[in-house]
Design a protein around this motif. Structure first.
Motif, PDB file in Angstrom:
ATOM      1  N   ASP A  37     -51.680  27.840 -32.035  1.00 17.97           N
ATOM      2  CA  ASP A  37     -53.139  27.721 -32.089  1.00 17.97           C
ATOM      3  C   ASP A  37     -53.798  28.311 -30.849  1.00 17.97           C
ATOM      4  O   ASP A  37     -54.891  27.918 -30.460  1.00 17.97           O
ATOM      5  CB  ASP A  37     -53.575  26.269 -32.268  1.00 17.97           C
ATOM      6  CG  ASP A  37     -54.977  26.160 -32.859  1.00 17.97           C
ATOM      7  OD1 ASP A  37     -55.346  27.048 -33.649  1.00 17.97           O
ATOM      8  OD2 ASP A  37     -55.702  25.217 -32.515  1.00 17.97           O
ATOM      9  N   ASP A 497     -52.729  25.359 -40.489  1.00 24.35           N
ATOM     10  CA  ASP A 497     -53.097  26.122 -39.300  1.00 24.35           C
ATOM     11  C   ASP A 497     -54.578  26.461 -39.357  1.00 24.35           C
ATOM     12  O   ASP A 497     -55.293  26.072 -40.283  1.00 24.35           O
ATOM     13  CB  ASP A 497     -52.221  27.376 -39.150  1.00 24.35           C
ATOM     14  CG  ASP A 497     -52.410  28.376 -40.290  1.00 24.35           C
ATOM     15  OD1 ASP A 497     -53.467  28.372 -40.938  1.00 24.35           O
ATOM     16  OD2 ASP A 497     -51.483  29.183 -40.521  1.00 24.35           O
ATOM     17  N   ARG A 498     -55.053  27.185 -38.365  1.00 28.41           N
ATOM     18  CA  ARG A 498     -56.491  27.452 -38.274  1.00 28.41           C
ATOM     19  C   ARG A 498     -57.003  28.329 -39.413  1.00 28.41           C
ATOM     20  O   ARG A 498     -58.205  28.457 -39.607  1.00 28.41           O
ATOM     21  CB  ARG A 498     -56.838  28.087 -36.930  1.00 28.41           C
ATOM     22  CG  ARG A 498     -56.297  29.503 -36.749  1.00 28.41           C
ATOM     23  CD  ARG A 498     -56.996  30.192 -35.586  1.00 28.41           C
ATOM     24  NE  ARG A 498     -56.348  29.885 -34.318  1.00 28.41           N
ATOM     25  CZ  ARG A 498     -56.729  30.428 -33.159  1.00 28.41           C
ATOM     26  NH1 ARG A 498     -57.736  31.285 -33.130  1.00 28.41           N
ATOM     27  NH2 ARG A 498     -56.101  30.126 -32.049  1.00 28.41           N
ATOM     28  N   GLU A 510     -53.948  21.276 -37.929  1.00 30.85           N
ATOM     29  CA  GLU A 510     -55.080  20.391 -38.198  1.00 30.85           C
ATOM     30  C   GLU A 510     -54.799  19.557 -39.442  1.00 30.85           C
ATOM     31  O   GLU A 510     -54.255  20.057 -40.427  1.00 30.85           O
ATOM     32  CB  GLU A 510     -56.361  21.198 -38.415  1.00 30.85           C
ATOM     33  CG  GLU A 510     -57.585  20.317 -38.654  1.00 30.85           C
ATOM     34  CD  GLU A 510     -58.855  21.090 -38.942  1.00 30.85           C
ATOM     35  OE1 GLU A 510     -59.893  20.447 -39.190  1.00 30.85           O
ATOM     36  OE2 GLU A 510     -58.811  22.333 -38.934  1.00 30.85           O
ATOM     37  N   GLY A 550     -60.376  17.721 -38.071  1.00 28.59           N
ATOM     38  CA  GLY A 550     -60.498  18.203 -36.706  1.00 28.59           C
ATOM     39  C   GLY A 550     -59.456  17.598 -35.779  1.00 28.59           C
ATOM     40  O   GLY A 550     -59.461  17.876 -34.571  1.00 28.59           O
ATOM     41  N   ASP A 551     -58.538  16.792 -36.309  1.00 25.93           N
ATOM     42  CA  ASP A 551     -57.461  16.193 -35.514  1.00 25.93           C
ATOM     43  C   ASP A 551     -56.203  17.047 -35.608  1.00 25.93           C
ATOM     44  O   ASP A 551     -55.843  17.521 -36.688  1.00 25.93           O
ATOM     45  CB  ASP A 551     -57.147  14.777 -36.015  1.00 25.93           C
ATOM     46  CG  ASP A 551     -58.245  13.790 -35.687  1.00 25.93           C
ATOM     47  OD1 ASP A 551     -58.964  14.022 -34.694  1.00 25.93           O
ATOM     48  OD2 ASP A 551     -58.389  12.792 -36.413  1.00 25.93           O
ATOM     49  N   ARG A 552     -55.531  17.216 -34.464  1.00 26.30           N
ATOM     50  CA  ARG A 552     -54.256  17.932 -34.443  1.00 26.30           C
ATOM     51  C   ARG A 552     -53.119  16.924 -34.586  1.00 26.30           C
ATOM     52  O   ARG A 552     -53.059  15.920 -33.866  1.00 26.30           O
ATOM     53  CB  ARG A 552     -54.084  18.733 -33.147  1.00 26.30           C
ATOM     54  CG  ARG A 552     -54.890  20.015 -33.161  1.00 26.30           C
ATOM     55  CD  ARG A 552     -54.674  20.846 -31.920  1.00 26.30           C
ATOM     56  NE  ARG A 552     -53.288  21.250 -31.716  1.00 26.30           N
ATOM     57  CZ  ARG A 552     -52.661  22.209 -32.392  1.00 26.30           C
ATOM     58  NH1 ARG A 552     -53.311  22.845 -33.356  1.00 26.30           N
ATOM     59  NH2 ARG A 552     -51.418  22.533 -32.124  1.00 26.30           N
ATOM     60  N   ARG A 566     -57.631  16.408 -30.418  1.00 25.64           N
ATOM     61  CA  ARG A 566     -58.725  16.972 -31.182  1.00 25.64           C
ATOM     62  C   ARG A 566     -58.766  18.490 -31.041  1.00 25.64           C
ATOM     63  O   ARG A 566     -58.284  19.048 -30.062  1.00 25.64           O
ATOM     64  CB  ARG A 566     -60.062  16.412 -30.691  1.00 25.64           C
ATOM     65  CG  ARG A 566     -60.322  14.981 -31.027  1.00 25.64           C
ATOM     66  CD  ARG A 566     -60.567  14.775 -32.501  1.00 25.64           C
ATOM     67  NE  ARG A 566     -61.710  15.543 -33.000  1.00 25.64           N
ATOM     68  CZ  ARG A 566     -62.048  15.598 -34.282  1.00 25.64           C
ATOM     69  NH1 ARG A 566     -61.338  14.946 -35.184  1.00 25.64           N
ATOM     70  NH2 ARG A 566     -63.091  16.293 -34.670  1.00 25.64           N
ATOM     71  N   THR A 567     -59.384  19.126 -32.029  1.00 26.33           N
ATOM     72  CA  THR A 567     -59.603  20.568 -31.957  1.00 26.33           C
ATOM     73  C   THR A 567     -61.023  20.875 -31.491  1.00 26.33           C
ATOM     74  O   THR A 567     -61.373  22.040 -31.342  1.00 26.33           O
ATOM     75  CB  THR A 567     -59.392  21.221 -33.338  1.00 26.33           C
ATOM     76  OG1 THR A 567     -60.382  20.716 -34.254  1.00 26.33           O
ATOM     77  CG2 THR A 567     -58.012  20.930 -33.874  1.00 26.33           C
ATOM     78  N   ASP A 568     -61.848  19.846 -31.266  1.00 23.80           N
ATOM     79  CA  ASP A 568     -63.239  20.063 -30.891  1.00 23.80           C
ATOM     80  C   ASP A 568     -63.649  19.058 -29.828  1.00 23.80           C
ATOM     81  O   ASP A 568     -62.808  18.515 -29.122  1.00 23.80           O
ATOM     82  CB  ASP A 568     -64.146  19.978 -32.127  1.00 23.80           C
ATOM     83  CG  ASP A 568     -63.980  18.653 -32.874  1.00 23.80           C
ATOM     84  OD1 ASP A 568     -63.482  17.684 -32.268  1.00 23.80           O
ATOM     85  OD2 ASP A 568     -64.350  18.579 -34.050  1.00 23.80           O
TER      86      ASP A 568
END
Length: 671
Positions: A37, A497-498, A510, A550-552, A566-568
């Motif tokens: 990522d 993945d993203r 995610e 939004g959680d990894r 988190r991704t944010d």
């Protein structure tokens, strides 16, 4: 970290030849990019000689290219910013395929990434060779046999034709089975199941007389109380949905939450601090639940209850919003019912005593209230308002609580200072944030009979998405983190993945969630709903409505799931979900603030707290106090930072973003 990979010869379907060394480097770099990522700067070499005129930048733009188009980008000058994050050396022997050595920068060397890359590369390379004109982001990294494994990990299958009862029907069932059993108590007053059902039925009639119809919303501006439980049940019986609001919220925030044309009534237990929407009835809670009111009728089964579909709206729960506007999450009856009827997760019995301590504005109360009442258990209401640690411990012991839900931060404090109060507890749910393994271990050793359940989930999937029951047959033997476990019934979990593609087990990605716990979306926010609640049109999950958390996360070897972060810029503090940009927006609206950034730090006892860093127009030692006062008038208490630091400038990363990691080391002018 260095990964040595053997790649078998592969034949491109359209061209009839194996990938070139340069194409092999692109394929490997794309795979590392998706699994880590991170955007990557890649140097490709063959037997020591460069394959590209300049390092290749692997980012979203490159992943939108096909294999051939990506090679054309290799000669472009990359962004500024240091040495390559990945170096791939490829040695090719004619007819024998390739051997590649992938060298990862230290910050990319994640546990399991080397094995994941080595395990997935052959399938990925084969797919790229087969689909040379397809964008790299659209090519899957998971082989068919791995897809079957992921399906098994994602959750149990269920028959969609099997419906769930509505929430108030679950309570009615218990009233028929055990009418004389205690349903709810506050330590002074109590109601049996029959009395609760009768009171709610009468209140439901009054709501209808006031203009509440199926599909309406009823705002409940009250703290926890027996009358509030009656009102919640009555709203559901009337076919409407409740909108719980905290009377202590600033008036400006309450006005935003009440700005919905579907609100037909506002029920309040004290002075109404804001005006009700035009046309909405205003009902004092005491009047709505007055058992002796003239014209009231006794409960007669489900007589007069509104017909509702299974996905009928049950509640609108507001969470923090990244744009500065709170978001109303529309929870369905089906979402709540699928949680409270899952015996593996909740495990309530009619002999249990459940403590109701969570605020009515917090979706944890769904588990407390309806988990208990749908099971015939007794719901014990904690006194109104926040309690001190000693006061809470006394309530737990004196009321004979056997099932308890605590936020992670509160659990850590109980485990540290008041663990004796857990001696009578049979099952303890912990959640709302990352749980400390050390405190889990302490409680498990002190009270081995207590079954600890780590519950995880966003409000958008109705309280719990996953749960992990910790084994107390011996020392827990936990690793550095407590798993969030496996999905709740009628829930499926997917790690992507993203680019929305499945990743192999063990690889971070995610968490996307599907199933019957999903909310309808965000109230009156179709744009935001479309952004977060998505239905892929291609790939193995096409046609499935899902929520992007939004959680990894990643799947562990035993099939449980691990939370990674988190991704944010969304955080959890004391169980409340907070969008940091909303606080930053409020700070920027304050006089004297030019720039602002909010992060999460630890307080003196190791718990999370919000810390704000601002750049001021003029140096003023009182600015921290003024900002705290200003934010209290705009934001709920749990979103007001406890620390205020004034800086001459905010530290920036090389790409111009605020460097939040460096902020945590700043110590000047703490306010």
């Amino acid at each position: 970290m260095q990964v040595r990979i053997e790649i078998r010869p592969t034949t491109r379907a359209s061209g009839g030849h194996a990938l070139s060394p340069a194409e092999t480097v692109v394929a490997l770099a794309a795979l590392v990019h998706r699994f880590s990522d991170h955007d990557l700067s890649v140097q490709g070499r063959r037997s020591g000689d460069p394959l590209f005129p300049a390092p290749l930048l692997v980012d979203a733009d490159l992943m939108a290219c096909s294999l051939g188009e990506s090679l054309a980008r290799a000669g472009r000058r990359p962004r500024e910013g240091g040495a390559a994050d990945v170096t791939v050396t490829v040695d090719t022997a004619a007819g024998n395929g390739s051997e590649a050595v992938v060298e990862l920068a230290e910050h990319l060397a994640a546990d399991g990434l080397d094995g994941a890359v080595a395990g997935a590369v052959q399938h990925f390379v084969d797919e790229i060779a087969r689909l040379p004109h397809v964008p790299l982001r659209s090519i899957g990294t998971v082989a068919p046999h791995e897809e079957e494994e992921l399906v098994g990990l994602s959750g149990d299958q269920w028959d969609g034709s099997t419906s769930l009862p509505l929430v108030h029907q679950l309570v009615e069932r218990q009233a028929l089975l055990r009418p004389d059993s205690l349903a709810v108590s506050d330590g002074r007053r109590e109601l049996t199941y029959a009395e609760l059902q009768s009171a709610a039925a009468r209140a439901s009639q009054r709501l209808r007389a006031a203009g509440v119809e199926p599909g309406s919303l009823v705002a409940l501006m009250t703290e926890r109380s027996i009358d509030a439980i009656v009102a919640l049940l009555a709203v559901a019986m009337a076919g409407a949905a409740s909108v719980p609001l905290d009377p202590s919220y600033p008036a400006a925030r309450l006005r935003i939450m009440l700005d919905d044309p579907r609100i037909a009534a506002v029920v309040h237990s004290g002075e109404l601090v804001v005006s009700a929407p035009a046309g909405a009835a205003v009902l004092p809670l005491a009047e709505l639940t007055d058992r002796g009111a003239p014209g009231s009728a006794p409960w007669q089964g489900d007589a007069g209850q509104a017909e509702q579909p299974q996905d009928a709206l049950f509640a609108v729960v507001f969470t923090s919003g990244s744009t500065g506007v709170p978001k109303g999450v529309e929870i369905t009856h089906r979402g709540v019912a699928r949680l409270v009827t899952d015996e593996q997760c909740t495990g309530f019995t009619a002999d249990d005593v459940m403590l109701q301590y969570a605020p009515l504005t917090f979706d944890a109360c769904f588990l407390e209230i309806w988990g208990a009442l749908a099971s015939g258990a007794r719901l014990e209401l904690a006194p109104q308002g926040p309690l001190g640690l000693g006061e809470l411990a006394e309530v737990i012991e004196e009321r004979g609580v056997t099932v308890l839900w605590l936020t992670s931060g509160l659990f850590h404090q109980i485990a540290e200072y008041e663990a004796d109060c857990l001696r009578g507890v049979r099952r303890l749910f912990v959640g709302g944030d990352v749980v400390s393994p050390q405190h889990v271990d302490r409680v498990a050793r002190m009270w081995p009979h207590v079954e600890l359940v780590n519950g995880y989930g966003p409000t958008e999937n109705t309280t719990f998405t996953c749960f992990h029951r910790i084994n107390h047959d011996g020392p827990p033997g936990l690793g550095p983190s407590v798993p969030i476990g496996r999905p709740v019934a009628r829930t499926r979990v997917h790690v992507l993945d993203r680019y929305g593609q499945l990743v192999p087990a063990g690889v971070p990605g995610e968490l996307w969630v599907s199933g019957e716990g999903l909310a309808r979306g965000y109230a009156l926010r179709p744009d935001l709903t479309a952004e977060r609640f998505v239905t892929p049109q291609e790939g193995p999950l096409r046609g499935v409505r899902m929520y992007r958390t939004g959680d990894r996360v990643r799947f562990l070897a035993g099939g449980a799931m691990e939370f990674l972060g988190r991704t944010d810029l969304q955080v959890k503090v004391n169980g409340f979900r907070i969008e940091l940009p909303e606080i930053e927006s409020a700070l920027l609206g304050c006089t004297g603030v030019r720039q602002a950034c909010v992060i999460v730090e630890q307080d003196a006892v190791g718990e999370k707290c919000l810390a704000s860093y601002v750049v001021a127009e003029d140096a003023d030692g009182r600015l921290g106090l003024e900002l705290r006062r200003a934010l209290r008038a705009q934001l709920p208490h749990y979103m007001v930072p406890t620390r205020y630091t004034v800086l001459e400038e905010l530290p920036l990363t090389h790409n111009g973003k605020v460097d939040r990691a460096r902020l945590a080391t700043t110590t000047t002018n703490k306010g």
